[in-house]
Motif scaffolding. Structure first.
Motif, PDB file in Angstrom:
ATOM      1  N   ARG A 539       0.752  -1.348  -0.075  1.00  0.00           N
ATOM      2  CA  ARG A 539      -0.110  -0.011  -0.211  1.00  0.00           C
ATOM      3  C   ARG A 539       0.758   1.470  -0.198  1.00  0.00           C
ATOM      4  O   ARG A 539       0.337   2.176  -0.197  1.00  0.00           O
ATOM      5  CB  ARG A 539      -1.072  -0.017   1.050  1.00  0.00           C
ATOM      6  N   LEU A 540       2.175   1.175   0.445  1.00  0.00           N
ATOM      7  CA  LEU A 540       2.893   2.295   0.290  1.00  0.00           C
ATOM      8  C   LEU A 540       3.466   2.580  -0.844  1.00  0.00           C
ATOM      9  O   LEU A 540       4.268   3.543  -1.164  1.00  0.00           O
ATOM     10  CB  LEU A 540       3.978   2.281   1.302  1.00  0.00           C
ATOM     11  N   CYS A 541       3.210   1.831  -1.936  1.00  0.00           N
ATOM     12  CA  CYS A 541       3.786   1.982  -3.197  1.00  0.00           C
ATOM     13  C   CYS A 541       2.734   2.448  -4.427  1.00  0.00           C
ATOM     14  O   CYS A 541       3.239   2.466  -5.507  1.00  0.00           O
ATOM     15  CB  CYS A 541       4.152   0.561  -3.756  1.00  0.00           C
ATOM     16  N   TYR A 542       1.606   2.806  -3.948  1.00  0.00           N
ATOM     17  CA  TYR A 542       0.685   3.183  -5.181  1.00  0.00           C
ATOM     18  C   TYR A 542      -0.482   4.221  -4.451  1.00  0.00           C
ATOM     19  O   TYR A 542      -0.731   4.418  -3.175  1.00  0.00           O
ATOM     20  CB  TYR A 542      -0.151   2.177  -5.699  1.00  0.00           C
ATOM     21  N   ALA A 543      -0.969   4.987  -5.449  1.00  0.00           N
ATOM     22  CA  ALA A 543      -2.112   6.011  -4.974  1.00  0.00           C
ATOM     23  C   ALA A 543      -3.185   5.281  -4.874  1.00  0.00           C
ATOM     24  O   ALA A 543      -3.469   4.208  -5.344  1.00  0.00           O
ATOM     25  CB  ALA A 543      -2.202   6.961  -6.058  1.00  0.00           C
ATOM     26  N   GLN A 544      -3.981   5.765  -3.731  1.00  0.00           N
ATOM     27  CA  GLN A 544      -5.227   4.965  -3.281  1.00  0.00           C
ATOM     28  C   GLN A 544      -6.217   5.807  -2.759  1.00  0.00           C
ATOM     29  O   GLN A 544      -5.920   7.017  -2.209  1.00  0.00           O
ATOM     30  CB  GLN A 544      -4.850   3.821  -2.411  1.00  0.00           C
ATOM     31  N   ASN A 545      -7.696   5.431  -2.588  1.00  0.00           N
ATOM     32  CA  ASN A 545      -8.459   6.285  -1.899  1.00  0.00           C
ATOM     33  C   ASN A 545      -8.314   6.098  -0.422  1.00  0.00           C
ATOM     34  O   ASN A 545      -8.000   4.799   0.092  1.00  0.00           O
ATOM     35  CB  ASN A 545      -9.955   5.796  -2.468  1.00  0.00           C
ATOM     36  N   VAL A 546      -8.593   6.829   0.615  1.00  0.00           N
ATOM     37  CA  VAL A 546      -8.377   7.155   1.786  1.00  0.00           C
ATOM     38  C   VAL A 546      -9.504   7.855   2.256  1.00  0.00           C
ATOM     39  O   VAL A 546     -10.308   8.670   1.552  1.00  0.00           O
ATOM     40  CB  VAL A 546      -7.181   7.387   2.487  1.00  0.00           C
ATOM     41  N   THR A 547      -9.835   7.687   3.633  1.00  0.00           N
ATOM     42  CA  THR A 547     -11.095   8.773   4.134  1.00  0.00           C
ATOM     43  C   THR A 547     -10.461  10.205   4.253  1.00  0.00           C
ATOM     44  O   THR A 547     -11.351  11.020   3.914  1.00  0.00           O
ATOM     45  CB  THR A 547     -11.434   8.067   5.329  1.00  0.00           C
ATOM     46  N   ALA A 548      -9.047  10.175   4.690  1.00  0.00           N
ATOM     47  CA  ALA A 548      -8.875  11.626   5.018  1.00  0.00           C
ATOM     48  C   ALA A 548      -7.305  11.572   4.726  1.00  0.00           C
ATOM     49  O   ALA A 548      -6.432  10.701   4.810  1.00  0.00           O
ATOM     50  CB  ALA A 548      -9.072  12.164   6.210  1.00  0.00           C
ATOM     51  N   VAL A 549      -6.613  12.774   4.747  1.00  0.00           N
ATOM     52  CA  VAL A 549      -5.383  13.177   4.623  1.00  0.00           C
ATOM     53  C   VAL A 549      -5.048  14.408   5.253  1.00  0.00           C
ATOM     54  O   VAL A 549      -6.043  15.126   5.746  1.00  0.00           O
ATOM     55  CB  VAL A 549      -5.057  13.457   3.232  1.00  0.00           C
ATOM     56  N   THR A 550      -3.549  14.329   5.741  1.00  0.00           N
ATOM     57  CA  THR A 550      -3.292  15.565   6.913  1.00  0.00           C
ATOM     58  C   THR A 550      -3.214  16.704   6.104  1.00  0.00           C
ATOM     59  O   THR A 550      -2.806  16.949   5.112  1.00  0.00           O
ATOM     60  CB  THR A 550      -1.917  14.956   7.187  1.00  0.00           C
ATOM     61  N   GLY A 551      -3.756  17.960   6.882  1.00  0.00           N
ATOM     62  CA  GLY A 551      -3.650  19.114   6.563  1.00  0.00           C
ATOM     63  C   GLY A 551      -2.122  19.790   6.261  1.00  0.00           C
ATOM     64  O   GLY A 551      -2.005  20.925   5.942  1.00  0.00           O
TER      65      GLY A 551
END
Length: 657
Positions: A539-551
């Motif tokens: 999972r640290l090797c591709y772009a993916q959907n997540v619920t949130a990202v840091t500001g």
């Protein structure tokens, strides 16, 4: 006085031109270095195909072990710490095999209950299995696992492309045809995986279809669970979790794959859905079944087409499929079927074209069929970079210098939002940077409130996109803005976040999961893992959907920012970014984490985290209010974080109770 102003103007102009010349020189050096890298890569590829390189494999393996041990020592402090972690993982794996293997099979009473349950719809599932020289024990175990299903309204459609040396395949299938639900057809010539499966479809009469490999095993309750979801949630596509096993016993699991809920960006980069899927047969009217041109990755191709056509894709977070690993299987080694890599790339490319998207597709270091997608930018809009700041001249200058000197994307403005600084050196620095044509400094008067400060800064922004950025970050990836924008430009995407490292090259941010951590509010996944870690299932090797990202680094379009009402100013310190992302998700947009935009985050000097009683109380109050506001979402669980993972740890440890 006028002479002084003229002298200063000339000084700053000369300074700017000098710095610009340095940047241009560095860019030229970089271009030359990239050419050298390409040349070296060519020679490296030739070396890797040589006999000597292959002969050195054991020594390279030992070096890899050394490097992994070194990274673990950095993380766990000493050999004892590493051994504790290894023992913990071994216990986890052993316990997980007990929980998710045969121990999870229904007892006779439960099996009878499932068999007798009446559903609101009459669902008949046609299970399609293409056969080719299937070993006898694999074949019998596969068929038995269908016969033992607690849900009885199924048919097994077998198309046999085996050669004359494997006539026993047909004999065994005809033996099983005493059960009228088993249909068998011998194919005069082998048509490959896709062609043989399409023959299976010709035998099918069910209103739902299930795809099953000839050497794998189904959990006895998989069809029951699928039909239950179809009826309760009106799903037209359902998939399950799966495990890879080796040997004769499914409890000998080597990989347990707990998947996220439907995630289109994850699916484009990685066929995480894989096994086991059940879908409405009507979807095939729009998509067709397998296409021979994609043999080897025909599943990825079909799943992309089916899920795009489906109206309601549902995920069952239970291991209900057992994928056998043996010497000729992709589960064992992708190099056993190298043509699958090219087929998967073409499948994703075709899917993107159908969606009106264009991207370059590259294999990643995680696995040849886990991809990096480099979307083509449709425009180069102005991006407003918002940086709140109080004092900390060194942090801010490092941040701004890295943006100016490293960014390949040039159409941006930087808005520094000054808040309550007291040190003279920062005000001197402001006077310097304000001379830069892309930088302005605005002043927010009032006590620290992260949301209010950024909302204030946004009121000065001229850009089509807002990039919220902490003052204590430093750019690593030269194309970081492009990597964020390529996702944010899509109409279905809201917030996009990057990968952040601490100064010791451990991970600070790689996506946020709601409910994770001691406060059960939100937490960072893969926290404090080494920079080179591949992550859970890559999972640290591709772009993916997540619920949130840091500001700390978040890109969003101005229109979506306005649509959700900006940042909620009642969250002055904690969880304002997560609340913002949840508001975006509630509007129907996707949030994306990409590991290909990398920055350092020197978080030790962040505002609002000082250790005093008042701020601790405010943090606790905001956390409690966040949990109340998003109570329903927290109870449902993060859709991109399987409920089988523990919420106590950030490393995808399994929940074992």
């Amino acid at each position: 006085m006028n002479e002084t102003k003229t002298d200063l103007s000339y000084y700053y102009k000369s300074l700017y031109e000098s710095e610009q010349k340095k940047v241009e020189d560095l860019e030229s050096q970089l271009e030359e270095s990239e050419k050298e890298i390409e040349e070296l890569k060519f020679h490296l590829d030739r070396i890797k195909s040589s006999f000597v390189w292959k002969l050195s494999k054991p020594f390279r393996g030992a070096l890899h072990v050394y490097e992994r041990t070194r990274d673990r020592l950095r993380r766990y402090g000493n050999v004892r710490g590493i051994l504790r972690k290894i023992r913990s993982k071994m216990r986890e794996k052993k316990a997980a095999s007990r929980i998710h293997g045969t121990k999870s099979f229904p007892n006779p009473e439960e099996a009878q209950r499932q068999q007798n349950e009446k559903f609101s719809r009459d669902i008949k599932i046609s299970i399609l299995v293409p056969l080719y020289n299937t070993p006898e024990n694999f074949l019998r175990e596969m068929i038995d696992s269908v016969i033992w299903q607690t849900y009885q309204n199924w048919e097994l459609c077998l198309a046999d492309g085996s050669d004359d040396a494997h006539k026993y395949v047909g004999e065994i299938c005809r033996e099983y045809q005493k059960d009228s639900r088993i249909k068998y057809k011998k194919i005069t010539e082998n048509l490959g995986i896709s062609g043989n499966t399409n023959i299976c479809l010709e035998l099918a009469t069910g209103n739902f279809i299930g795809l099953f490999d000839h050497d794998d095993i189904l959990h006895p309750s998989v069809l029951y669970e699928a039909v239950k979801v179809i009826c309760e949630k009106n799903a037209d596509y359902v998939y399950t979790d799966e495990a890879t096993f080796e040997g004769k016993n499914i409890n000998n699991m080597i990989v347990l794959h707990f998947k996220p809920d439907y995630s289109i960006d994850t699916l484009r980069a990685n066929n995480y859905i894989c096994h086991f899927s059940v879908f409405d047969a009507k979807l095939l009217d729009k998509t067709g079944l397998f296409r021979s041109a994609y043999d080897g990755s025909q599943d990825h191709d079909l799943i992309l087409r089916l899920t795009t056509a489906a109206k309601n894709v549902q995920h069952i977070p239970k291991i209900l499929y057992y994928w056998r690993s043996h010497k000729n299987s992709v589960a064992s080694d992708i190099n056993a079927k190298t043509y699958a890599i090219d087929a998967a790339k073409r499948a994703v490319q075709d899917h993107l074209k159908q969606c009106g998207l264009e991207a370059k597709i590259e294999s990643t270091r995680a696995f040849p069929t886990i991809f990096r997608l480099k979307y083509k930018l449709t425009a180069e809009p102005l991006i407003s970079i918002l940086i709140p700041n109080k004092d900390h001249k060194e942090d801010l200058s490092r941040c701004i210098d890295s943006i100016l000197n490293k960014s390949t994307y040039q159409n941006f403005e930087i808005i520094v939002i000054e808040n309550n600084s007291t040190e003279s050196e920062i005000f001197d620095y402001y006077e310097v940077i304000k001379k830069h044509p892309q930088i302005q400094v605005v002043t927010y008067n009032g006590e620290f409130n992260y949301s209010a400060i950024n909302n204030f800064g946004a009121s000065f922004a001229k850009g089509e996109y807002l990039l919220f950025l902490n003052n204590d970050v430093k750019v690593i990836t030269r194309e970081w803005i492009e990597e964020l924008l390529m996702y944010a430009q899509r109409p279905d995407v809201g917030a996009v976040g990057c990968k952040l490292y601490y100064s010791d090259n451990t991970i600070q941010h790689a996506g946020i999961v709601i409910g994770l951590g001691a406060h059960r509010a939100a937490g960072h996944t893969h926290y404090k893992e080494p920079k080179q870690n591949l992550g859970y299932m890559g999972r640290l090797c591709y772009a993916q959907n997540v619920t949130a990202v840091t500001g700390a680094c978040l890109l969003v379009s101005r229109s979506i920012y306005d649509e959700v009402g900006g940042l909620d100013e009642s969250f002055a310190v904690a969880l304002n970014d997560v609340d913002f992302c949840l508001k975006i998700r509630k509007k129907g947009y996707l949030n994306v984490f990409t590991p290909f935009a990398e920055l350092y985050h020197y978080e030790s000097k962040s505002r609002g985290l000082e250790d005093d009683k008042a701020k601790a109380e405010r943090y606790n109050e905001e956390t409690a209010r966040f949990r109340e506001r998003w109570k329903q979402e927290l109870e449902a669980g993060d859709p991109y974080y399987n409920k089988n993972f523990s919420l106590d740890y950030s490393d995808y440890s399994l929940k074992l109770e």
